[in-house]
Scaffold this motif. Structure first.
Motif, PDB file in Angstrom:
ATOM      1  N   GLY A  57       8.752  -9.070  20.414  1.00 22.91           N
ATOM      2  CA  GLY A  57       7.998  -9.375  19.209  1.00 22.91           C
ATOM      3  C   GLY A  57       6.507  -9.566  19.430  1.00 22.91           C
ATOM      4  N   ARG A  58       6.054  -9.613  20.683  1.00 29.92           N
ATOM      5  CA  ARG A  58       4.637  -9.840  20.987  1.00 29.92           C
ATOM      6  C   ARG A  58       3.921  -8.514  21.207  1.00 29.92           C
ATOM      7  N   MET A  81      18.625 -10.577  15.871  1.00 31.32           N
ATOM      8  CA  MET A  81      18.107 -10.663  17.239  1.00 31.32           C
ATOM      9  C   MET A  81      16.865  -9.777  17.386  1.00 31.32           C
ATOM     10  N   THR A  82      15.796 -10.348  17.929  1.00 30.10           N
ATOM     11  CA  THR A  82      14.566  -9.580  18.133  1.00 30.10           C
ATOM     12  C   THR A  82      14.767  -8.547  19.233  1.00 30.10           C
ATOM     13  N   PRO A  83      14.416  -7.288  19.001  1.00 30.24           N
ATOM     14  CA  PRO A  83      14.525  -6.288  20.068  1.00 30.24           C
ATOM     15  C   PRO A  83      13.647  -6.677  21.254  1.00 30.24           C
ATOM     16  N   GLU A 142      13.410   1.325  19.129  1.00 29.21           N
ATOM     17  CA  GLU A 142      13.637  -0.049  19.547  1.00 29.21           C
ATOM     18  C   GLU A 142      14.689  -0.076  20.646  1.00 29.21           C
ATOM     19  N   LEU A 143      14.675  -1.162  21.423  1.00 28.63           N
ATOM     20  CA  LEU A 143      15.599  -1.311  22.546  1.00 28.63           C
ATOM     21  C   LEU A 143      16.110  -2.742  22.566  1.00 28.63           C
ATOM     22  N   ALA A 144      17.431  -2.906  22.582  1.00 26.49           N
ATOM     23  CA  ALA A 144      18.059  -4.226  22.499  1.00 26.49           C
ATOM     24  C   ALA A 144      18.371  -4.781  23.884  1.00 26.49           C
TER      25      ALA A 144
END
Length: 249
Positions: free
Chosen positions: A65-66, A1-3, A26-28
């Motif tokens: 992701g951007r 899963m992308t953060p 990172e933050l989920a």
């Protein structure tokens, strides 16, 4: 899963002083992440780079992701980021309901590319947001006469009007009574986890931090010096030395 959020190697310097020095994390989705540290540790500077008020001297910020590094705050808002501030930012001459309508109109512009001036626009959604933060009974009151804790709840409703995937909260309970602090963060945590909203918050009230954060990061002099589960951070000798002191107990 992308953060939802990825910060990599963030640096911001003023003259020879690095206010933020190589911060990465990172933050989920649905995660409550607390960023704590002494006054002057770099927390607000870090927030302002994430939200576009400041451009990093080095490093990147990614949302889903951007790469959004250096984007203007309004552009970041339109990517689904909500923000609350140490000092509340509301329209004092407008009613509580109209403040939320303004935030909803901003979100609608992002989605539709135009303004819709109908007087009753989005009233129902605004009322639902106020209900979620416990402000429905004050919808018709001017913001200028609200208690500070109520302004904090209103600001949360305005941030949620953007239907955010990421919520940035800079000292969300500052100026509130202890019971109100815990209640506000309990509301925030319930809303965020139900909707999968990632929340990054700074806070000096350690009861709020250790009762509501899933993870805690500790900044000191611009650098991350510790991070992990609340219990582990509370017990960390370095964190106790530089920040918690007697509060750790």
């Amino acid at each position: 899963m992308t953060p939802v959020l990825q910060a990599q190697g963030l640096v911001k310097a003023w003259g020879g002083n690095r206010a933020v020095d190589g911060v990465s994390f990172e933050l989920a989705p649905g995660e409550m992440l607390a960023l704590i540290g002494p006054n002057g540790a770099g927390k607000s500077t870090c927030f302002n780079m994430l939200n576009g008020q400041l451009r990093p001297d080095a490093g990147t910020v990614r949302l889903g992701g951007r790469d959004i590094t250096g984007w203007a705050p309004r552009a970041i808002w339109r990517q689904g980021v909500g923000r609350t501030f140490q000092v509340t930012a509301t329209f004092g001459s407008l009613t509580v309901l109209d403040n939320v309508r303004m935030a909803l109109l901003s979100h609608a512009r992002r989605l539709l590319g135009l303004w819709q001036p109908a007087a009753g626009l989005m009233t129902r959604e605004a009322e639902e947001l106020l209900e979620r933060v416990g402000m429905a009974d004050q919808a018709d009151r001017p913001c200028g006469i609200l208690a500070y804790g109520d302004l904090k709840r209103l600001e949360l409703a305005m941030a949620l009007a953007n239907r955010p995937r990421l919520l940035l909260m800079d000292e969300p309970t500052a100026g509130m009574a202890p019971a109100g602090r815990l209640a506000l963060m309990s509301q925030t945590a319930a809303i965020a986890r139900a909707a999968g909203i990632a929340v990054l918050f700074t806070e000096h009230d350690m009861d709020v931090v250790f009762n509501h954060a899933d993870r805690v990061l500790v900044l000191d002099r611009g650098r991350l010096v510790a991070g992990g589960a609340p219990a582990a951070v509370r017990a960390n000798p370095l964190v106790r030395q530089i920040y918690l002191g007697g509060m750790a107990d």
